[in-house]
Scaffold this active site. Structure first.
Site, short mmCIF file in Angstrom:
data_model
loop_
_atom_site.label_atom_id
_atom_site.label_comp_id
_atom_site.label_asym_id
_atom_site.label_seq_id
_atom_site.Cartn_x
_atom_site.Cartn_y
_atom_site.Cartn_z
N LEU A 525 0.82 -1.21 0.00
CA LEU A 525 0.00 0.00 0.00
C LEU A 525 0.85 1.26 0.00
O LEU A 525 0.45 2.29 -0.50
CB LEU A 525 -0.90 0.03 1.24
CG LEU A 525 -2.00 -1.02 1.34
CD1 LEU A 525 -2.63 -0.99 2.71
CD2 LEU A 525 -3.06 -0.80 0.28
N GLY A 526 2.00 1.16 0.60
CA GLY A 526 2.83 2.37 0.68
C GLY A 526 4.19 2.07 1.25
O GLY A 526 4.47 0.97 1.72
N GLY A 528 7.62 3.98 3.37
CA GLY A 528 8.11 5.17 4.07
C GLY A 528 9.28 4.83 4.95
O GLY A 528 9.81 3.72 4.90
N PHE A 530 9.63 4.35 8.10
CA PHE A 530 9.51 3.33 9.13
C PHE A 530 9.40 1.95 8.53
O PHE A 530 9.37 0.97 9.24
CB PHE A 530 8.27 3.59 9.99
CG PHE A 530 8.46 4.70 10.96
CD1 PHE A 530 9.58 4.74 11.77
CD2 PHE A 530 7.52 5.71 11.09
CE1 PHE A 530 9.77 5.75 12.68
CE2 PHE A 530 7.70 6.72 12.00
CZ PHE A 530 8.83 6.76 12.80
N GLY A 531 9.24 1.89 7.22
CA GLY A 531 9.07 0.60 6.59
C GLY A 531 7.93 0.66 5.59
O GLY A 531 7.53 1.73 5.15
N VAL A 533 4.05 -0.64 4.09
CA VAL A 533 2.72 -1.04 4.53
C VAL A 533 2.08 -1.92 3.47
O VAL A 533 2.13 -1.62 2.27
CB VAL A 533 1.83 0.20 4.77
CG1 VAL A 533 0.46 -0.23 5.25
CG2 VAL A 533 2.47 1.11 5.78
N LYS A 547 2.02 -3.10 8.87
CA LYS A 547 3.15 -2.17 8.80
C LYS A 547 4.40 -2.91 9.24
O LYS A 547 4.53 -3.31 10.40
CB LYS A 547 2.87 -0.95 9.69
CG LYS A 547 3.88 0.16 9.50
CD LYS A 547 3.41 1.45 10.14
CE LYS A 547 2.56 2.30 9.22
NZ LYS A 547 2.28 3.64 9.71
N ASP A 644 2.80 15.08 12.99
CA ASP A 644 2.82 15.00 11.53
C ASP A 644 1.41 14.80 11.00
O ASP A 644 1.13 13.89 10.23
CB ASP A 644 3.73 13.85 11.07
CG ASP A 644 4.09 14.01 9.60
OD1 ASP A 644 3.95 15.12 9.05
OD2 ASP A 644 4.50 13.02 8.98
#
Ligand SMILES: *[C@@H]1O[C@H](CO)[C@@H](O)[C@H](O)[C@H]1NC(C)=O
Ligand SMILES: *[C@@H]1O[C@H](CO)[C@@H](O)[C@H](O)[C@H]1NC(C)=O
Ligand SMILES: *[C@@H]1O[C@H](CO)[C@@H](O)[C@H](O)[C@H]1NC(C)=O
Ligand SMILES: *[C@@H]1O[C@H](CO)[C@@H](O)[C@H](O)[C@H]1NC(C)=O
Ligand SMILES: *[C@@H]1O[C@H](CO)[C@@H](O)[C@H](O)[C@H]1NC(C)=O
Ligand SMILES: *[C@@H]1O[C@H](CO)[C@@H](O)[C@H](O)[C@H]1NC(C)=O
Ligand SMILES: *[C@@H]1O[C@H](CO)[C@@H](O)[C@H](O)[C@H]1NC(C)=O
Ligand SMILES: *[C@@H]1O[C@H](CO)[C@@H](O)[C@H](O)[C@H]1NC(C)=O
Length: 834
Positions: A525-526, A528, A530-531, A533, A547, A644
Site C-alpha cells: 500500500l505504501g 516510508g 519506518f518501513g 505497509v 506495517k 505529523d
C-alpha cells in the site's frame, strides 16, 4: 499640578463638552482646593485612563465617568452618578472634596448629586486616577479611603475583583446600563453566588437569566470554552476564613474588560494592537440553551438537538401538549415513583427493588447543588445520596468534590464535549431493563470511559515509577529472568495474548507471510521511513494493514512491548486501531485495522473523486479529526502530540469517517537512528508551525497549526504547497487574502456545492485561528471542537506571516512520500508526560 494640552477633535463623547478646538485642562489629582470642572479631565499618570464629565448622544444628561484615554473608539468603564445625572447645560457643576474629606459631585446650585459618603479620619484627602482605571480617594499617607473598583458599574477591568461575602452578605455585581445611551442601572446583572462551589450567573432583575455553572477551580462547568488556556481567562479566588469569594478576569494587558450589555449578554473585549480595534475575546453564547431553565425541571437542553429539550431518562413531560408545542418551561415529572418514596406499609418485602442512578455525561450540572463536605470519592458520594431519599442526584467532580441535589433539577445542559457526569435517582424497574443496562447500551462510551479511567490510573502510577507493580496490575507479570531475552520463552507474549482488555493479538511471522502473500508488491500500500505497509488478509478473512517496521531498532523488546501496549490503549473512534503485532527475530510488525477508503488525499486531491466529498462529508471529516486530536491532547494522562498531521495521515473507513493514523509510531523509535533525524527539523512541508520551523519548539499548539492547514485544505480541496504556481505563496496566504477581502467563501472547492455557507465560513475562520503565528493565540483542540459545533464564539484571527516557508530551502526538509499510507521518516509522534 495642571497642564495645558489641546483636545483632539476626534474625542466624540468627552469632547462634546468643549468647543472642539479650545484648549482644555488636564489634571492629575483633585484636592479640596482644586476641584474638577466640566472643562477639565483627570488623567492617570501613564495616560491610560481619564475621568471627566461626559454626555451621550441623544441625551441631555451629563455624567462623570472613566474611559480609556487614547483608544478609539473608547469605552466608558465606570460612571459615578449613573442614577442622578446632571443637566448638560450645567457648566458650573464640579467634582470636589468636601470638608468631611469625601468626594462630592455638586450641581450649579451646590446640591450634592453624588458622594463617596465614607467616614474619613483625615482632612487632607485627595483623589487620583490610577493606571489600572481605579479612581481612588486617599489620605495623606496614600491609604485608600474609597475606590471606584469597590463600586463597579457594568465593566470589570483586569485588576478589579468582584466580591461576594457569605457572612456579611456583600455581593458586588456588574449591573448593565438601561440602554446604550442611558447609564441608569438596567435590569441585567452578573456576578457570583454565595454558595460553595460558587456559580456565575446573569440575572434579569432578581430572576436567573443565564448560568455559567459551578466553579471547578479552573473554569465554570457550564462555560467549558472560557478557561485559562485560551485568550480569555478568569479566576475565582476564595478566602474561606473570611467567607469571601472574588471573581476577576485575566486579559493579556490592561487593555481589556468584561462587560455586561444592556440586553443581558456578557462579553470579554481586548484591544487588538495590530487591527487597532476592540476584539471580542469571549462572549456568552447566543442560542436558546443558555437561557436559564429553558427546558424546565428535569429537562435537558442540547442546542444541537431538535427539539432542543428532552426529559431525563425515567421522566416524561408534565404537559405533553405544552411540551410538544415547544413550551418546555413546566418541564418533566417522574414516570415511576421512586421506591424510597413509596408508602412502605403497602410494600411486601419481595417486590422491593432499590432505586438506581442514571448517569448522564458531558453535562452542565443543575442549579442549587448542596456540597457534601466529608465525602472523598465517587462511591462515597453515591452511597451518601443513596442513603437519603431526598437526594435526587449527585455528581462527583474531582476538583470540587461531592455535590448533591435535593430540589428539582433545573437548567441542565448537555455539551458535545467537556461538561461533567451527573447521576440521577430513578426507579429501578422500567420497560427495556434496568437503567444500568440501558446506560450501557445507549451510552457505550461509559464502559470505555471507565476502562480508560483505569488505564489512566495505571499509566499515571506507571509514570511515578511503580512499573513492576503496574505490570502486575496489567497482568503482564514478567520476572526479570523471563523478560531479559526473547529466547527464554514467550511467557509475556502468552500473557499479553490472554489479556482480553487489550484486544491485541500476537501473530506469528508465518501467518503474516501468508496474509500478505509474502509481502508481495501487489499487496503493497505504501512505503516510508519506518518501513512498508501492505494489505493483508488474515486466516479468518479479516483485512488488515500490515506495517513492517524496517528499523533494526536498538529498542529492547521490553520497551517495544510497552510501546505497543501504550498505543493499543489509545483508542478512539477517530484513531486508527491497532489490532495485532508480531515480533520474531529482527521482524517487528504492527497490524492495523484496514480502512477501505484509504487516505483522505486519495479523494481530496483527485480531480474525479473529490466530487464525492460534499460539504456534509467534509464537515464530518473535519469534526472527526478534531475529536481524535482532542483525545490525543487531552484525554489521557500522557499527552500525545502527533507532530505529523496531514491529509495523507487521515484514513477513511467505509462510512467516510476519518481516523488519524501514525500517532505513537515515532515514540517506538525513540533512541534509535530515526530519532536522529528528528534533531533536524523534520515534518511535512506546509504543515509545520513557525515556532517549530524556526526554533524546533513543538507543543500541542503546533498540532493545532497543522490541523488548521489540514482544515483549509479540506475546505478548498487544494494542497497548501500547491498554490505557489498560482501567484500565491501558499494556501494560507490565499485564504487570508480572501478572508480579509470578505470573500472567504471563494476559498471553497469548486467541486463541491456550498450547502451551508455559515458552517463553511466558520470552518475557514477556525482554520485561520489555528494557523496564527503566535502559538498562544491559537485555540486549543477543546476550543476548536466547541467552536465547530457552534458552542463558542470566535475571536478575529491575526494575519499569519507566510514568508518562513518560502525562505526554507526545499531540500532541507525530506520530501514527502505521496503514498497512500504515509510511512516516512518525517513522522514523529511524541508522548509526553503530563
Ligand atoms: C473651567 O471652568 C471653570 C469653572 O467654570 C473656570 O473657573 C475656569 O476658568 C475654566 N478653565 C478654562 C481653562 O476654561
Ligand atoms: C450617606 O450614608 C448615610 C448612611 O450610610 C445615608 O443615610 C446618607 O443618605 C448617605 N448620603 C448620601 C449623600 O448618599
Ligand atoms: C483636621 O481639622 C481639624 C479642624 O479643622 C483639626 O482640629 C484637626 O487637627 C485636623 N486633623 C488633622 C489630622 O490634620
Ligand atoms: C427581563 O425581565 C423583564 C421584566 O420581568 C421582562 O419584561 C423582559 O422580557 C426580560 N428580558 C429578557 C431578555 O428575558
Ligand atoms: C443573538 O441572535 C439573534 C438572532 O440570531 C440576533 O438578532 C441578536 O442580535 C443576537 N444577539 C447578540 C448579542 O449577538
Ligand atoms: C408556557 O407555559 C407556562 C406554564 O403553563 C405559561 O405560563 C407560559 O405563558 C407559556 N409560555 C408561552 C410562550 O406560551
Ligand atoms: C400508607 O398506607 C396506609 C395504609 O394503606 C395509610 O393508612 C397511610 O395513610 C399511608 N401513609 C401515607 C404517608 O400515604
Ligand atoms: C436528607 O437530606 C435532607 C436535605 O439535605 C436533610 O434535610 C435530611 O435531614 C436528610 N435526611 C436524613 C435521614 O439524613
Amino acid at each position: 499640578m495642571r497642564l495645558m494640552i489641546s483636545w483632539c477633535s476626534c474625542l466624540v463623547i468627552f469632547g462634546l463638552l468643549r468647543a472642539s478646538h479650545r484648549a482644555s485642562v488636564v489634571a492629575y489629582n483633585i484636592t479640596p482646593s482644586e476641584p474638577l470642572f466640566p472643562n477639565q479631565t483627570l488623567v492617570s499618570s501613564g495616560n491610560i485612563f481619564e475621568l471627566g464629565f461626559f454626555k451621550l448622544s441623544g441625551s441631555e444628561n451629563q455624567y462623570i465617568g472613566i474611559r480609556y484615554k487614547n483608544l478609539m473608539p473608547s469605552k466608558i468603564v465606570w460612571v459615578a452618578n449613573r442614577e442622578r445625572p446632571l443637566v448638560y447645560k450645567d457648566r458650573s457643576a464640579k467634582l470636589t472634596i468636601g470638608s468631611d474629606g469625601n468626594l462630592k459631585l455638586m450641581d450649579g446650585q451646590e446640591n450634592i448629586v453624588w458622594s463617596t459618603n465614607v467616614s474619613s479620619r483625615s482632612n487632607h484627602t485627595s483623589a487620583v486616577l490610577l493606571d489600572s482605571g481605579n479612581f481612588v480617594l486617599q489620605d495623606e499617607n496614600y491609604a485608600h479611603i474609597w475606590e471606584s473598583f469597590e463600586d463597579p458599574t457594568d465593566t470589570l477591568l483586569p485588576t478589579m475583583r468582584l466580591e461576594v461575602n457569605v457572612k456579611t452578605r456583600v455581593k458586588k455585581l456588574l449591573i448593565s446600563w438601561r440602554s446604550d445611551s442611558d447609564p441608569f442601572p438596567g435590569s441585567f446583572s452578573t456576578g457570583l453566588t454565595y454558595e460553595t462551589p460558587p456559580q456565575i450567573f446573569t440575572w434579569n432583575g432578581s430572576t436567573p437569566y443565564r448560568r455559567g455553572g459551578q466553579w471547578d477551580k479552573s473554569k465554570f462547568v457550564g462555560i467549558p470554552t472560557m478557561d485559562q488556556s485560551y485568550k480569555s481567562g478568569y479566576t475565582v479566588e476564595q478566602d474561606t476564613q473570611q467567607g469571601t469569594t472574588y471573581f476577576s478576569v485575566k486579559v493579556y494587558n490592561i487593555f481589556g474588560y468584561l462587560f455586561i450589555y444592556s440586553e443581558g449578554s456578557v462579553k470579554l473585549m481586548y484591544w487588538d494592537d495590530r487591527a487597532m480595534k476592540w476584539s471580542k475575546g469571549w462572549a456568552s453564547a447566543n442560542d436558546t440553551c443558555p437561557i436559564y431553565g429553558t427546558c424546565g425541571p428535569f429537562g435537558v437542553c442540547n442546542s444541537l438537538n431538535s427539539p432542543i429539550c428532552r426529559c431525563i431518562y425515567g421522566f416524561v413531560p408534565k404537559s405533553n401538549e405544552e411540551w410538544n408545542s415547544g413550551n418546555w418551561t413546566r418541564g418533566c415529572v417522574r414516570e415511576m415513583e421512586l421506591n424510597c418514596q413509596k408508602n412502605t406499609s403497602t410494600l411486601t418485602s419481595t417486590n422491593v427493588k432499590e432505586d438506581e442512578f442514571w448517569q448522564m455525561s458531558r453535562m452542565r450540572l443543575p442549579d442549587s447543588a448542596d456540597y457534601v463536605l466529608d465525602v472523598e470519592d465517587e462511591e462515597g458520594c453515591e452511597s451518601w445520596c443513596r442513603r437519603n431519599c431526598s437526594c435526587l442526584a449527585y455528581s462527583y467532580v474531582s476538583t470540587i468534590g461531592c455535590m448533591v441535589w435535593n430540589k428539582d433539577l433545573i437548567d441542565l445542559r448537555e455539551f458535545p464535549t467537556a461538561g461533567e457526569d451527573l447521576s440521577v435517582r430513578v426507579a429501578h424497574v422500567k420497560a427495556g431493563g434496568s437503567p444500568h443496562k440501558a446506560v450501557i447500551i445507549s451510552l457505550s462510551t461509559i464502559a470505555g470511559i471507565m476502562f480508560f479511567a483505569v488505564f489512566v490510573f495505571v499509566l499515571c502510577k506507571w509514570k511515578t515509577g511503580n512499573l513492576n507493580k503496574i505490570r502486575r496490575l496489567l497482568d503482564l507479570v514478567d520476572t526479570p529472568e523471563k523478560s531479559t531475552k526473547l529466547t527464554q520463552g514467550n511467557a509475556w507474549q502468552e500473557q499479553l495474548k490472554q489479556d482480553d482488555s487489550l484486544e491485541l493479538t500476537l501473530y506469528s511471522f508465518d501467518s503474516i507471510l501468508l496474509a500478505t502473500n509474502k509481502f508481495s508488491t501487489t499487496s503493497k500500500l505504501g512505503q516510508g521511513g519506518f518501513g512498508s505497509v501492505y494489505k493483508g488478509k488474515l486466516k479468518d478473512g479479516k483485512e488488515v494493514a500490515v506495517k513492517r517496521l524496517s528499523s533494526t531498532s536498538a529498542q529492547g523488546v521490553e520497551e517495544f512491548k510497552n510501546e505497543i501496549i501504550l498505543i493499543s490503549k489509545l483508542q478512539h473512534r477517530n484513531l486508527v486501531k491497532l489490532v495485532g503485532y508480531c515480533i520474531e527475530g529482527e521482524e517487528k510488525i504492527l497490524l492495523y485495522e484496514y480502512l477501505s477508503n484509504k487516505s483522505l488525499d486519495a479523494f481530496l486531491f483527485d480531480s474525479r473523486k473529490k466530487a464525492e466529498l460534499d460539504w456534509g462529508k467534509r464537515f464530518q471529516i473535519i469534526q472527526g479529526i478534531a475529536r481524535g486530536l482532542l483525545y490525543l491532547h487531552r484525554d489521557s494522562c500522557r499527552r500525545v502530540i502527533h507532530r505529523d498531521l496531514k491529509v495523507s495521515n487521515i484514513l477513511l473507513n467505509e462510512k467516510m469517517n476519518p481516523k488519524i493514523s501514525d500517532f505513537g509510531l515515532a515514540r517506538m523509535f525513540e533512541g534509535t537512528e530515526v530519532l536522529v533525524n528528528t534533531q533536524k527539523i523534520v515534518g511535512t512541508r506546509g504543515y509545520m508551525s513557525p515556532e517549530y520551523v524556526m526554533g524546533g519548539i513543538f507543543s500541542e499548539r503546533s498540532d493545532v497549526y497543522s490541523f488548521g492547514v489540514l482544515l483549509l485544505e479540506i475546505v478548498s480541496g487544494k494542497k497548501n504547497t500547491a498554490m505557489y504556481d498560482q501567484g500565491h505563496l501558499n494556501l494560507l496566504s490565499y485564504a487570508w487574502q480572501l478572508w480579509s477581502d470578505g470573500k472567504a467563501l471563494d476559498l471553497t472547492d469548486v467541486a463541491m456545492a456550498v450547502s451551508s455557507p455559515l458552517e463553511v465560513t466558520r470552518c475557514i475562520h477556525v482554520g485561520l485561528l489555528c494557523v496564527q503565528d503566535h502559538a498562544p493565540d491559537r485555540p486549543n483542540m477543546l476550543n476548536v471542537v466547541l467552536i465547530l459545533s457552534g458552542e463558542s464564539d470566535l475571536p478575529q484571527p491575526r494575519q499569519p506571516i507566510f514568508t518562513f516557508q518560502a525562505e526554507m530551502p526545499n531540500r532541507s526538509i525530506p520530501s514527502q512520500q505521496e503514498s497512500i499510507w504515509s510511512v516516512n521518516t518525517i513522522t514523529n509522534t511524541v508522548v509526553e508526560g503530563r
